[in-house]
Write a protein that holds these residues in place. Structure first.
Motif, PDB file in Angstrom:
ATOM      1  N   PRO A 181       6.043   1.893  -2.476  1.00  0.00           N
ATOM      2  CA  PRO A 181       5.072   2.011  -1.382  1.00  0.00           C
ATOM      3  C   PRO A 181       5.693   2.741  -0.201  1.00  0.00           C
ATOM      4  N   TYR A 182       4.841   3.322   0.625  1.00  0.00           N
ATOM      5  CA  TYR A 182       5.358   3.985   1.809  1.00  0.00           C
ATOM      6  C   TYR A 182       4.360   3.848   2.945  1.00  0.00           C
ATOM      7  N   LEU A 183       4.859   4.063   4.145  1.00  0.00           N
ATOM      8  CA  LEU A 183       4.023   3.995   5.343  1.00  0.00           C
ATOM      9  C   LEU A 183       3.533   5.368   5.766  1.00  0.00           C
ATOM     10  N   GLY A 184       4.364   6.376   5.607  1.00  0.00           N
ATOM     11  CA  GLY A 184       4.011   7.727   6.032  1.00  0.00           C
ATOM     12  C   GLY A 184       4.431   8.004   7.460  1.00  0.00           C
ATOM     13  N   VAL A 185       5.619   7.498   7.830  1.00  0.00           N
ATOM     14  CA  VAL A 185       6.103   7.679   9.195  1.00  0.00           C
ATOM     15  C   VAL A 185       7.559   8.148   9.175  1.00  0.00           C
ATOM     16  N   ASN A 237      -3.284  11.264   7.156  1.00  0.00           N
ATOM     17  CA  ASN A 237      -3.861  10.731   5.917  1.00  0.00           C
ATOM     18  C   ASN A 237      -2.888   9.852   5.139  1.00  0.00           C
ATOM     19  N   THR A 238      -2.034   9.148   5.836  1.00  0.00           N
ATOM     20  CA  THR A 238      -1.092   8.220   5.207  1.00  0.00           C
ATOM     21  C   THR A 238      -1.511   6.788   5.540  1.00  0.00           C
ATOM     22  N   PRO A 239      -0.952   5.797   4.844  1.00  0.00           N
ATOM     23  CA  PRO A 239      -1.318   4.409   5.139  1.00  0.00           C
ATOM     24  C   PRO A 239      -1.144   4.037   6.605  1.00  0.00           C
ATOM     25  N   ALA A 296      -4.155   2.976   9.381  1.00  0.00           N
ATOM     26  CA  ALA A 296      -4.113   1.657  10.023  1.00  0.00           C
ATOM     27  C   ALA A 296      -4.042   1.766  11.540  1.00  0.00           C
ATOM     28  N   GLY A 297      -4.016   2.981  12.083  1.00  0.00           N
ATOM     29  CA  GLY A 297      -3.993   3.159  13.519  1.00  0.00           C
ATOM     30  C   GLY A 297      -2.617   3.128  14.150  1.00  0.00           C
ATOM     31  N   VAL A 337      -1.515  -2.618   7.306  1.00  0.00           N
ATOM     32  CA  VAL A 337      -1.394  -1.376   6.532  1.00  0.00           C
ATOM     33  C   VAL A 337      -1.576  -1.679   5.050  1.00  0.00           C
ATOM     34  N   THR A 338      -2.451  -0.938   4.390  1.00  0.00           N
ATOM     35  CA  THR A 338      -2.600  -1.027   2.946  1.00  0.00           C
ATOM     36  C   THR A 338      -1.664   0.004   2.311  1.00  0.00           C
ATOM     37  N   LEU A 339      -0.706  -0.486   1.559  1.00  0.00           N
ATOM     38  CA  LEU A 339       0.355   0.382   1.047  1.00  0.00           C
ATOM     39  C   LEU A 339      -0.116   1.233  -0.117  1.00  0.00           C
ATOM     40  N   ALA A 340       0.249   2.502  -0.120  1.00  0.00           N
ATOM     41  CA  ALA A 340      -0.018   3.421  -1.212  1.00  0.00           C
ATOM     42  C   ALA A 340       1.303   3.883  -1.812  1.00  0.00           C
ATOM     43  N   GLU A 341       1.212   4.497  -3.003  1.00  0.00           N
ATOM     44  CA  GLU A 341       2.435   4.996  -3.633  1.00  0.00           C
ATOM     45  C   GLU A 341       2.934   6.238  -2.914  1.00  0.00           C
ATOM     46  N   GLY A 342       4.222   6.235  -2.629  1.00  0.00           N
ATOM     47  CA  GLY A 342       4.811   7.358  -1.933  1.00  0.00           C
ATOM     48  C   GLY A 342       5.083   8.507  -2.848  1.00  0.00           C
TER      49      GLY A 342
END
Length: 396
Positions: free
Chosen positions: A294-298, A332-334, A338-339, A388-393
């Motif tokens: 999973p990743y956050l995108g930050v 467009n990342t988790p 989530a703001g 945050v809803t985690l997506a695959e990185g």
């Protein structure tokens, strides 16, 4: 006349002649021979020589009956080594030559591996990613029973940089032993630890070193942004041991030897990946070729690395001494959905405090893709949360 003077004429007249001396020697020899001839038969009849012969025969018999004995040494350690040693193989990283005019393949490095599965005509080997990194092809050296070895080509099924693990597939011909995994969660400091591998290459293949578990669990930084849990041992681990087995006295693999601290004046600091942590990674590498995470995108920056002037701009309360600054948020990342915003400071995830980016990633990677995590953060000096809803990185 002094006390040490003498009469020369007196001594010259009294000295015996040479002829008399020779005659005396001949007479003595004749008499000695006659005495021997007379007394030897008598001594023989009395059994004197027979007794000496019997003593010599007995001594000779005792010498001929003497046996060479050998001591067979068995211990928990020798039994453990015999159980798993044949499953520890050599791994060779083959790359291209540095010569731009040559197409030859050259050996870039060597390490170790552990055969952990055998299915019909295929066998699987686990090793470290850094052993095979940058390879053009990989070879596995299988030890044989006659002190020889067999080199086979290997296929890389998958690898993971973060955990430093890779899985190889080879033909099972020549494979006689498969290692058994133990339970690394039950380890105790002070219990025996056995390291098996190929330090410095194939000339020292299947070398065995013995020590203890120095600590069942240490957290060390493996990169600037990632930390991992490892087993610490004082069993000697040298270059080439990477990917080899750390074994308990039951002959079970409890860790995969990975690295050591090699600094001047430092001894006995070797580390292995706990097998309980490695097994789920291995399964993912077999099935998918990589480890979905999973990743956050930050992009993150440790708060402790910032200058005091930057702390003032964030308007953090004095109670906040550790945390992770979000430098940027990818679209467009988790995190974006989530703001979460740039310049937010994350201090906890699901209530678990995070002091730096390494701790945040370590906790994040234990979450499942699709699950939700709650971030505790400060924005403009005010405490808030974001779910945050985690997506695959991405694999990169």
């Amino acid at each position: 006349m002094g006390y040490y003077s003498h009469n020369d004429n007196y001594y010259n007249n009294r000295r015996p002649s040479r002829r008399s001396f020779v005659f005396l020697c001949i007479v003595s020899a004749v008499i000695g021979g006659l005495i021997t001839l007379l007394f030897v038969p008598l001594l023989n009849r009395l059994g004197y020589f027979q007794q000496n012969n019997e003593e010599q025969q007995q001594a000779s018999q005792q010498f001929s009956n003497s046996k060479t004995t050998s001591v067979k040494v068995n211990s928990q350690i020798t039994e453990a080594v015999n159980k798993v040693r044949s499953a520890v193989v050599g791994v060779e990283n083959i790359g291209s030559s540095d010569d731009p005019f040559s197409n030859e393949n050259v050996k870039q490095g060597t390490g170790s591996g552990i055969i952990f599965q055998k299915n019909n005509d295929k066998a699987l080997v686990v090793t470290n990613y850094h052993v095979i990194e940058g390879n053009k092809k990989v070879q596995v050296v299988i030890p044989l029973s006659n002190d020889k070895s067999k080199t086979v080509q290997a296929k890389v099924l998958g690898y993971d940089r973060i955990t430093d693990l890779a899985v190889l597939e080879i033909a099972s011909a020549g494979v006689t032993e498969v290692a058994q995994f133990g339970n690394s969660d039950s380890l105790q400091a002070g219990e025996p630890a056995i390291a098996i591998g190929n330090p410095l290459g194939p000339q020292f293949s299947q070398s065995v070193t013995v020590g203890v578990i120095s600590s069942p669990k240490r957290t060390i930084d493996v990169t600037e942004t990632n930390a991992t849990d490892v087993i610490q041992t004082d069993a000697a681990i040298n270059p080439g041991n990477s990917g080899g087995a750390l074994v308990n006295v039951a002959g079970q693999v409890i860790g995969i030897n990975s690295l050591k601290i090699a600094e001047s004046g430092v001894e006995g600091l070797g580390f292995a990946i706990p097998v309980n942590d490695a097994q789920p990674i291995i399964e993912q590498l077999i099935n998918q070729g990589h480890v979905p995470r999973p990743y956050l995108g930050v992009q993150l920056y440790d708060l402790q690395e910032m200058l005091p002037s930057a702390w003032n701009e964030l308007k953090l309360p004095t109670s906040v001494q550790n945390g992770v600054l979000i430098k940027t948020v990818d679209a467009n990342t988790p995190a974006a959905q989530a703001g979460v915003k740039s310049r937010d400071v994350i201090v906890a995830m699901n209530g678990q405090s995070v002091a730096n980016s390494s701790e945040l990633r370590k906790y994040l990677y234990k979450q499942k893709i699709g699950s939700k995590v709650t971030l505790t953060l400060y924005r403009e000096g005010k405490k808030t949360t974001a779910t945050v809803t985690l997506a695959e990185g991405p694999q990169s």
